[in-house]
Motif scaffolding. Sequence first.
Motif, PDB file in Angstrom:
ATOM      1  N   TYR A  37     -43.342 -36.085 -22.764  1.00 15.62           N
ATOM      2  CA  TYR A  37     -43.618 -36.751 -21.721  1.00 15.62           C
ATOM      3  C   TYR A  37     -43.283 -38.706 -22.612  1.00 15.62           C
ATOM      4  O   TYR A  37     -44.433 -38.246 -23.720  1.00 15.62           O
ATOM      5  CB  TYR A  37     -44.644 -37.128 -20.778  1.00 15.62           C
ATOM      6  CG  TYR A  37     -44.493 -35.525 -20.088  1.00 15.62           C
ATOM      7  CD1 TYR A  37     -44.999 -34.100 -20.105  1.00 15.62           C
ATOM      8  CD2 TYR A  37     -44.074 -35.971 -18.593  1.00 15.62           C
ATOM      9  CE1 TYR A  37     -44.809 -34.099 -19.286  1.00 15.62           C
ATOM     10  CE2 TYR A  37     -44.127 -35.274 -17.611  1.00 15.62           C
ATOM     11  CZ  TYR A  37     -44.233 -34.198 -18.011  1.00 15.62           C
ATOM     12  OH  TYR A  37     -44.154 -32.348 -17.154  1.00 15.62           O
ATOM     13  N   SER A  95     -47.847 -25.777 -21.141  1.00 12.33           N
ATOM     14  CA  SER A  95     -47.994 -25.053 -20.336  1.00 12.33           C
ATOM     15  C   SER A  95     -48.328 -23.404 -19.839  1.00 12.33           C
ATOM     16  O   SER A  95     -46.889 -23.512 -20.791  1.00 12.33           O
ATOM     17  CB  SER A  95     -48.003 -25.399 -18.476  1.00 12.33           C
ATOM     18  OG  SER A  95     -46.699 -25.120 -18.520  1.00 12.33           O
ATOM     19  N   GLY A  96     -49.241 -22.810 -19.707  1.00 13.77           N
ATOM     20  CA  GLY A  96     -48.773 -21.304 -19.837  1.00 13.77           C
ATOM     21  C   GLY A  96     -47.940 -20.794 -18.651  1.00 13.77           C
ATOM     22  O   GLY A  96     -48.037 -21.755 -17.085  1.00 13.77           O
ATOM     23  N   GLY A  99     -48.873 -21.519 -15.255  1.00 10.97           N
ATOM     24  CA  GLY A  99     -48.715 -22.957 -14.762  1.00 10.97           C
ATOM     25  C   GLY A  99     -50.208 -23.599 -14.424  1.00 10.97           C
ATOM     26  O   GLY A  99     -51.287 -23.369 -15.799  1.00 10.97           O
TER      27      GLY A  99
ATOM     28  N   LEU B  97     -46.715 -24.538  -8.686  1.00 10.11           N
ATOM     29  CA  LEU B  97     -47.677 -24.795  -9.849  1.00 10.11           C
ATOM     30  C   LEU B  97     -46.966 -24.227 -11.020  1.00 10.11           C
ATOM     31  O   LEU B  97     -47.800 -24.124 -12.103  1.00 10.11           O
ATOM     32  CB  LEU B  97     -49.097 -24.074  -9.068  1.00 10.11           C
ATOM     33  CG  LEU B  97     -49.502 -24.957  -8.207  1.00 10.11           C
ATOM     34  CD1 LEU B  97     -51.206 -24.048  -8.558  1.00 10.11           C
ATOM     35  CD2 LEU B  97     -50.311 -26.252  -8.610  1.00 10.11           C
ATOM     36  N   ALA B  98     -45.990 -22.940 -10.965  1.00 12.90           N
ATOM     37  CA  ALA B  98     -45.256 -22.473 -11.641  1.00 12.90           C
ATOM     38  C   ALA B  98     -45.674 -23.584 -13.450  1.00 12.90           C
ATOM     39  O   ALA B  98     -45.313 -24.525 -12.413  1.00 12.90           O
ATOM     40  CB  ALA B  98     -44.197 -21.544 -11.911  1.00 12.90           C
ATOM     41  N   GLY B  99     -45.779 -22.786 -14.515  1.00  6.60           N
ATOM     42  CA  GLY B  99     -46.398 -23.519 -15.646  1.00  6.60           C
ATOM     43  C   GLY B  99     -44.606 -23.756 -16.205  1.00  6.60           C
ATOM     44  O   GLY B  99     -44.321 -25.000 -16.703  1.00  6.60           O
ATOM     45  N   TYR B 100     -43.195 -23.646 -15.695  1.00 10.87           N
ATOM     46  CA  TYR B 100     -42.259 -24.644 -15.721  1.00 10.87           C
ATOM     47  C   TYR B 100     -41.805 -25.881 -15.064  1.00 10.87           C
ATOM     48  O   TYR B 100     -40.318 -26.042 -15.618  1.00 10.87           O
ATOM     49  CB  TYR B 100     -40.816 -23.196 -16.638  1.00 10.87           C
ATOM     50  CG  TYR B 100     -40.992 -22.614 -15.232  1.00 10.87           C
ATOM     51  CD1 TYR B 100     -41.534 -21.429 -14.954  1.00 10.87           C
ATOM     52  CD2 TYR B 100     -40.336 -23.129 -13.511  1.00 10.87           C
ATOM     53  CE1 TYR B 100     -41.199 -20.816 -13.114  1.00 10.87           C
ATOM     54  CE2 TYR B 100     -40.323 -22.848 -12.717  1.00 10.87           C
ATOM     55  CZ  TYR B 100     -40.719 -22.098 -12.019  1.00 10.87           C
ATOM     56  OH  TYR B 100     -40.060 -21.183 -11.418  1.00 10.87           O
ATOM     57  N   ASN B 101     -42.691 -25.619 -14.213  1.00  7.51           N
ATOM     58  CA  ASN B 101     -41.955 -26.967 -14.162  1.00  7.51           C
ATOM     59  C   ASN B 101     -42.663 -28.619 -13.991  1.00  7.51           C
ATOM     60  O   ASN B 101     -43.053 -28.747 -14.101  1.00  7.51           O
ATOM     61  CB  ASN B 101     -42.788 -27.277 -12.306  1.00  7.51           C
ATOM     62  CG  ASN B 101     -42.261 -25.963 -11.010  1.00  7.51           C
ATOM     63  OD1 ASN B 101     -41.052 -26.515 -11.112  1.00  7.51           O
ATOM     64  ND2 ASN B 101     -43.027 -25.208 -10.752  1.00  7.51           N
ATOM     65  N   GLU B 102     -41.647 -29.613 -14.560  1.00  8.23           N
ATOM     66  CA  GLU B 102     -41.692 -30.677 -14.885  1.00  8.23           C
ATOM     67  C   GLU B 102     -42.845 -31.227 -14.275  1.00  8.23           C
ATOM     68  O   GLU B 102     -42.759 -30.987 -12.587  1.00  8.23           O
ATOM     69  CB  GLU B 102     -40.997 -31.713 -15.310  1.00  8.23           C
ATOM     70  CG  GLU B 102     -39.912 -31.902 -13.899  1.00  8.23           C
ATOM     71  CD  GLU B 102     -39.087 -30.713 -14.116  1.00  8.23           C
ATOM     72  OE1 GLU B 102     -38.600 -29.472 -14.761  1.00  8.23           O
ATOM     73  OE2 GLU B 102     -38.059 -31.135 -13.758  1.00  8.23           O
ATOM     74  N   GLN B 103     -44.133 -32.653 -13.846  1.00  2.73           N
ATOM     75  CA  GLN B 103     -44.497 -33.500 -13.237  1.00  2.73           C
ATOM     76  C   GLN B 103     -44.013 -34.637 -13.195  1.00  2.73           C
ATOM     77  O   GLN B 103     -42.526 -35.378 -14.454  1.00  2.73           O
ATOM     78  CB  GLN B 103     -45.791 -33.329 -13.614  1.00  2.73           C
ATOM     79  CG  GLN B 103     -46.144 -31.810 -13.434  1.00  2.73           C
ATOM     80  CD  GLN B 103     -47.720 -32.070 -14.346  1.00  2.73           C
ATOM     81  OE1 GLN B 103     -48.530 -33.265 -13.663  1.00  2.73           O
ATOM     82  NE2 GLN B 103     -48.483 -30.725 -14.488  1.00  2.73           N
TER      83      GLN B 103
END
Lengths: 114, 114
Positions: A37, A95-96, A99, B97-103
């Motif tokens: 980021y 992140s795992g 999540g 919430l899954a870990g692969y999601n960027e914020q």
Amino acid sequence: AQKVTQAQTEISVVEKEDVTLDCVYETRDTTYYLFWYKQPPSGELVFLIRRNSFDEQNEISGRYSWNFQKSTSSFNFTITASQVVDSAVYFCALSGSGGFKTIFGAGTRLFVKA
Amino acid sequence: DTEVTQTPKHLVMGMTNKKSLKCEQHMGHRAMYWYKQKAKKPPELMFVYSYEKLSINESVPSRFSPECPNSSLLNLHLHALQPEDSALYLCASSTGLAGYNEQFFGPGTRLTVL
């Protein structure tokens, strides 16, 4: 426990120089996700890239490139021909698969001088 | 619309005041986050909402009270804060919430507690 280390606190370069930001991570998960980021002075973090643990292919996007090496637990970020607009704080994050929580590194502040 | 908005941009409050921070997104994201960021530090997770329900509270003092009235809005109610609570408060959202999601982050509210 998960951990992200960005050993470079601040980097200063002159415009058009190439610069590499280092990121080393620790995790016991076999499936995990790595992110970069950018936080410019305006404040909001901007998502740059995501990599999952099964994809070690390097990626290039314009002047940006990322090198993911599981053998050294590193996910380094290179800016080619840096520009003043690249001046920002850059965070590497992990992140795992479950999540919920993203672990951020301490950040590297990049100054690009004209 | 791919942005997260936060109001106000700046807030100065006394230790006896009650105020609220507001965050809004219209990307259809079902996870929303509050982070606290002190100067020269990474964002520190405070709360996570998933489908408008509180999923994570990172042992935040009760003087911070989150609220998620609907899937687009996230509030942070502040009461009896301390000067050490002065920081940049960032809101973020993600698809899930899954870990692969960027914020996706908002620009933040810079809070000063006198």
